[in-house]
Structures are given as C-alpha cells and as structure tokens.
Motif scaffolding. Sequence first.
Motif, PDB file in Angstrom:
ATOM      1  N   ALA A   1       0.812  -1.215   0.000  1.00 35.89           N
ATOM      2  CA  ALA A   1       0.000   0.000   0.000  1.00 35.89           C
ATOM      3  C   ALA A   1       0.845   1.265   0.000  1.00 35.89           C
ATOM      4  CB  ALA A   1      -0.943   0.008   1.201  1.00 35.89           C
ATOM      5  N   GLY A   2       2.119   1.141   0.340  1.00 35.97           N
ATOM      6  CA  GLY A   2       2.976   2.316   0.399  1.00 35.97           C
ATOM      7  C   GLY A   2       3.638   2.665  -0.913  1.00 35.97           C
ATOM      8  N   HIS A   3       3.497   1.801  -1.933  1.00 37.56           N
ATOM      9  CA  HIS A   3       4.147   2.044  -3.221  1.00 37.56           C
ATOM     10  C   HIS A   3       3.072   2.349  -4.245  1.00 37.56           C
ATOM     11  CE1 HIS A   3       6.516   0.755  -6.928  1.00 37.56           C
ATOM     12  NE2 HIS A   3       7.228   1.731  -6.379  1.00 37.56           N
ATOM     13  N   LEU A   4       2.956   3.624  -4.619  1.00 36.97           N
ATOM     14  CA  LEU A   4       1.841   4.073  -5.452  1.00 36.97           C
ATOM     15  C   LEU A   4       1.765   3.378  -6.806  1.00 36.97           C
ATOM     16  CD1 LEU A   4      -0.617   5.771  -5.832  1.00 36.97           C
ATOM     17  CD2 LEU A   4       0.846   7.772  -6.252  1.00 36.97           C
ATOM     18  N   PRO A   5       2.862   3.190  -7.537  1.00 36.06           N
ATOM     19  CA  PRO A   5       2.746   2.460  -8.808  1.00 36.06           C
ATOM     20  C   PRO A   5       2.152   1.063  -8.636  1.00 36.06           C
ATOM     21  CG  PRO A   5       4.842   3.623  -8.725  1.00 36.06           C
ATOM     22  CD  PRO A   5       4.228   3.752  -7.363  1.00 36.06           C
ATOM     23  N   THR A   6       2.492   0.376  -7.551  1.00 40.17           N
ATOM     24  CA  THR A   6       1.939  -0.952  -7.298  1.00 40.17           C
ATOM     25  C   THR A   6       0.449  -0.870  -6.994  1.00 40.17           C
ATOM     26  OG1 THR A   6       4.052  -1.761  -6.452  1.00 40.17           O
ATOM     27  CG2 THR A   6       2.097  -2.999  -5.832  1.00 40.17           C
ATOM     28  N   VAL A   7       0.048   0.118  -6.211  1.00 37.47           N
ATOM     29  CA  VAL A   7      -1.371   0.324  -5.912  1.00 37.47           C
ATOM     30  C   VAL A   7      -2.164   0.500  -7.205  1.00 37.47           C
ATOM     31  CG1 VAL A   7      -3.021   1.949  -4.894  1.00 37.47           C
ATOM     32  CG2 VAL A   7      -0.994   1.268  -3.602  1.00 37.47           C
TER      33      VAL A   7
ATOM     34  N   ASP B   1      11.464  11.725 -10.149  1.00 36.25           N
ATOM     35  CA  ASP B   1      12.308  10.532 -10.185  1.00 36.25           C
ATOM     36  C   ASP B   1      11.586   9.369 -10.871  1.00 36.25           C
ATOM     37  OD1 ASP B   1      10.479   9.580  -8.325  1.00 36.25           O
ATOM     38  OD2 ASP B   1      11.804   9.844  -6.613  1.00 36.25           O
ATOM     39  N   HIS B   2      12.226   8.200 -10.840  1.00 32.55           N
ATOM     40  CA  HIS B   2      11.697   7.031 -11.542  1.00 32.55           C
ATOM     41  C   HIS B   2      10.313   6.647 -11.020  1.00 32.55           C
ATOM     42  CE1 HIS B   2      11.634   3.138 -13.579  1.00 32.55           C
ATOM     43  NE2 HIS B   2      11.339   2.576 -12.422  1.00 32.55           N
ATOM     44  N   ASP B   3      10.157   6.579  -9.695  1.00 30.65           N
ATOM     45  CA  ASP B   3       8.860   6.197  -9.135  1.00 30.65           C
ATOM     46  C   ASP B   3       7.773   7.196  -9.515  1.00 30.65           C
ATOM     47  OD1 ASP B   3       9.599   3.842  -8.008  1.00 30.65           O
ATOM     48  OD2 ASP B   3       9.560   4.529  -5.915  1.00 30.65           O
ATOM     49  N   HIS B   4       8.137   8.466  -9.554  1.00 35.48           N
ATOM     50  CA  HIS B   4       7.168   9.503  -9.900  1.00 35.48           C
ATOM     51  C   HIS B   4       6.706   9.337 -11.346  1.00 35.48           C
ATOM     52  CE1 HIS B   4       5.764  13.744 -10.582  1.00 35.48           C
ATOM     53  NE2 HIS B   4       5.239  13.497  -9.402  1.00 35.48           N
ATOM     54  N   GLN B   5       7.616   9.079 -12.238  1.00 35.02           N
ATOM     55  CA  GLN B   5       7.242   8.870 -13.634  1.00 35.02           C
ATOM     56  C   GLN B   5       6.471   7.559 -13.803  1.00 35.02           C
ATOM     57  OE1 GLN B   5      10.393   9.624 -16.506  1.00 35.02           O
ATOM     58  NE2 GLN B   5      11.360  11.085 -15.118  1.00 35.02           N
ATOM     59  N   GLN B   6       6.831   6.535 -13.005  1.00 38.27           N
ATOM     60  CA  GLN B   6       6.066   5.289 -13.038  1.00 38.27           C
ATOM     61  C   GLN B   6       4.636   5.525 -12.564  1.00 38.27           C
ATOM     62  OE1 GLN B   6       7.007   1.898 -13.937  1.00 38.27           O
ATOM     63  NE2 GLN B   6       8.428   3.205 -15.056  1.00 38.27           N
TER      64      GLN B   6
ATOM     65  N   ARG C   1       3.919  26.344 -18.802  1.00 33.73           N
ATOM     66  CA  ARG C   1       5.136  25.980 -18.054  1.00 33.73           C
ATOM     67  C   ARG C   1       5.065  24.551 -17.508  1.00 33.73           C
ATOM     68  NH1 ARG C   1       4.186  29.994 -12.991  1.00 33.73           N
ATOM     69  NH2 ARG C   1       3.197  31.183 -14.657  1.00 33.73           N
ATOM     70  N   TYR C   2       3.872  23.935 -17.548  1.00 29.63           N
ATOM     71  CA  TYR C   2       3.710  22.580 -17.016  1.00 29.63           C
ATOM     72  C   TYR C   2       3.485  21.544 -18.108  1.00 29.63           C
ATOM     73  CZ  TYR C   2       3.044  25.426 -12.874  1.00 29.63           C
ATOM     74  OH  TYR C   2       3.216  26.347 -11.872  1.00 29.63           O
ATOM     75  N   ALA C   3       3.870  21.875 -19.334  1.00 36.99           N
ATOM     76  CA  ALA C   3       3.653  20.964 -20.459  1.00 36.99           C
ATOM     77  C   ALA C   3       4.348  19.622 -20.248  1.00 36.99           C
ATOM     78  CB  ALA C   3       4.128  21.617 -21.754  1.00 36.99           C
ATOM     79  N   ASP C   4       5.468  19.622 -19.525  1.00 40.82           N
ATOM     80  CA  ASP C   4       6.230  18.391 -19.293  1.00 40.82           C
ATOM     81  C   ASP C   4       5.954  17.800 -17.904  1.00 40.82           C
ATOM     82  OD1 ASP C   4       7.436  20.370 -17.780  1.00 40.82           O
ATOM     83  OD2 ASP C   4       9.487  19.701 -18.201  1.00 40.82           O
ATOM     84  N   LEU C   5       4.806  18.090 -17.340  1.00 39.50           N
ATOM     85  CA  LEU C   5       4.498  17.707 -15.967  1.00 39.50           C
ATOM     86  C   LEU C   5       4.680  16.210 -15.725  1.00 39.50           C
ATOM     87  CD1 LEU C   5       3.388  18.750 -13.226  1.00 39.50           C
ATOM     88  CD2 LEU C   5       1.098  18.216 -14.079  1.00 39.50           C
TER      89      LEU C   5
ATOM     90  N   LEU D   1      -1.055   5.751 -13.726  1.00 30.65           N
ATOM     91  CA  LEU D   1      -2.283   6.545 -13.632  1.00 30.65           C
ATOM     92  C   LEU D   1      -2.875   6.761 -15.021  1.00 30.65           C
ATOM     93  CD1 LEU D   1      -4.164   8.090 -11.703  1.00 30.65           C
ATOM     94  CD2 LEU D   1      -2.762  10.139 -12.106  1.00 30.65           C
ATOM     95  N   THR D   2      -2.014   7.028 -15.998  1.00 27.63           N
ATOM     96  CA  THR D   2      -2.482   7.211 -17.372  1.00 27.63           C
ATOM     97  C   THR D   2      -3.044   5.912 -17.927  1.00 27.63           C
ATOM     98  OG1 THR D   2      -0.854   8.971 -17.751  1.00 27.63           O
ATOM     99  CG2 THR D   2      -1.783   7.886 -19.698  1.00 27.63           C
ATOM    100  N   ALA D   3      -2.406   4.777 -17.620  1.00 31.43           N
ATOM    101  CA  ALA D   3      -2.893   3.483 -18.107  1.00 31.43           C
ATOM    102  C   ALA D   3      -4.275   3.170 -17.527  1.00 31.43           C
ATOM    103  CB  ALA D   3      -1.898   2.382 -17.750  1.00 31.43           C
ATOM    104  N   LEU D   4      -4.483   3.430 -16.222  1.00 28.05           N
ATOM    105  CA  LEU D   4      -5.784   3.214 -15.612  1.00 28.05           C
ATOM    106  C   LEU D   4      -6.822   4.132 -16.249  1.00 28.05           C
ATOM    107  CD1 LEU D   4      -7.634   1.976 -13.465  1.00 28.05           C
ATOM    108  CD2 LEU D   4      -6.788   3.719 -11.857  1.00 28.05           C
ATOM    109  N   HIS D   5      -6.452   5.379 -16.437  1.00 30.36           N
ATOM    110  CA  HIS D   5      -7.363   6.345 -17.056  1.00 30.36           C
ATOM    111  C   HIS D   5      -7.734   5.930 -18.480  1.00 30.36           C
ATOM    112  CE1 HIS D   5      -9.082  10.025 -18.519  1.00 30.36           C
ATOM    113  NE2 HIS D   5      -8.079  10.226 -19.342  1.00 30.36           N
TER     114      HIS D   5
END
Length: 255
Positions: A89-95, A228-233, A219-223, A238-242
């Motif tokens: 539950a603590g690892h957002l990409p896994t959730v 880091d890696h986990d953030h991009q994961q 300014r947020y086009a590359d949001l 999130l995009t895949a679920l969406h």
Amino acid sequence: MADDQQSAKPRFGYETVDARTLASLRWQVGSRLKIANTKHLSSASRRFGTRAALGPHAVLLLFVADAPHEPGGLRLHTASRLFPAGPDAGHLPTVLDDLIIAAQGHIANAGPQWHPLDGVRSLVNGEQVHLPVGARYLGVGVSTLDTDQGRWSDIAASLHETLAAGIFGASQQISGRCYARLVDHTAMQVDRDAYPALGDNGIRCTQPVDIDHYDSYRRYADLTSRGDHDHQQMWQRLTALHDLLTAHLNPGRDV
C-alpha cells in the motif's frame, strides 16, 4: 489567442465544451482533490496505529453530469477508494497496477455493462455515490500523504507523539498532494500546502484552469515527465488506468 482557445475545445469523450467551461471544470477538479486529500489525511490520522490503519494513497474516480442551474451547466461527482496499510500500500505504482488488474478482470467478466461504481465489482469503497442519469466519466485522480515533507508513516508517527503531548492543530501543518488525468488529455498536480505562498493555488496543470490567464499553463507541459523514476512510473500507471476506463466508459471516443 482566439485560435488557441478554439483548439482547446476537446470533446470530454461525449461533447464539445467551450474553453471557459473547461477551465472552470479543471479548477473544480483541483479544488475537489484538495478536499479529498484533507479527508484522506483526517481518516488516516484517526486510524493510524490501529488494525484499520490506512495506506498513504487513495484513488478517486471523477464524473460529470449536466446541471443546467450551475455555472457552466455541469456538476462534478467524485468517488474514492482507500487502501488498508500494508507492504504494497505504500508504493503508489503498485497500488495503481493492482487497480488496473482489477478493472481489467471486471471488464473481462462483466463486459460492456460493468461500471466502476457497481456493487461487488466496484473499484471504490468510500462513501456511497449515486450518479445522476447521464453522468459521464471525466477522469481519475490520486491522493497521497507522501510529500516533500516526508513519508506518511514517519509523519504520522511524529504527529501522534505531538497529539499525545497535548499539542493540538498539528495535523493542519501536514501537506498533501494529488494527481489527475482527465479525458481532455489534461494532467494535473495539486499541492495542498500547509504553508502556501501568497497567490499560489497549488494547481499545476497542462491545460488552463483560468481562461483569463490562458498562457500560464504552458510551463507545465512536461508535468508527467518530471521527478524521479517512481514519480514517472506513477504517471504511467495513472495514465494506463485512465485510458482503460476511458475506453470502457466512453467507447468509440479518443482517449
């Protein structure tokens, strides 16, 4: 700027909406995410250290329905899923991966009739939400209590020590963060900052949330590629679920 505004009239998977209404709807999403994060913090704080302890992440499904008497003629509806504390539950990409697998399974078993708010196959477990007839899927969001302040497990332990010492109001000093993907290709990060800078609403968005300051979003086009890696994961999951929910709930429309 007229051409830019015209190009910013994507179909929300079902209709063409004018640019000002779209911006207002994104603003509503950002504000609602902050509220959801505050509720998430409150619930997690109350249940920390108990058998019902919550994980640091929650998922929100966003829907919109026609509401002729409201500004823009649209009303936002949200439903949430909280997760019990645990190793995964603590690892957002896994959730998010687990939720994708669950949604894929429900779609395979129930077919086109499945809806993420339906009964035993529901993707949410928060307060019951009754969508009005004709409500459409708008997007998916994440609430997290892991921020630049630190991981929730460490922050919560410190918070409870503070409360035990009789120092109240400590939870108001804890920040939170949310992310969202919407069906007009918007990516959004919302910071609920305990100490916000003057004039900073905390909303970072790849599309405008204020049509009168139309260029500020650029300014947020590359949001989604920042961090880091986990953030991009996280953004990828999130995009895949969406995309999965968009394809299922808004069939035949562009993701």
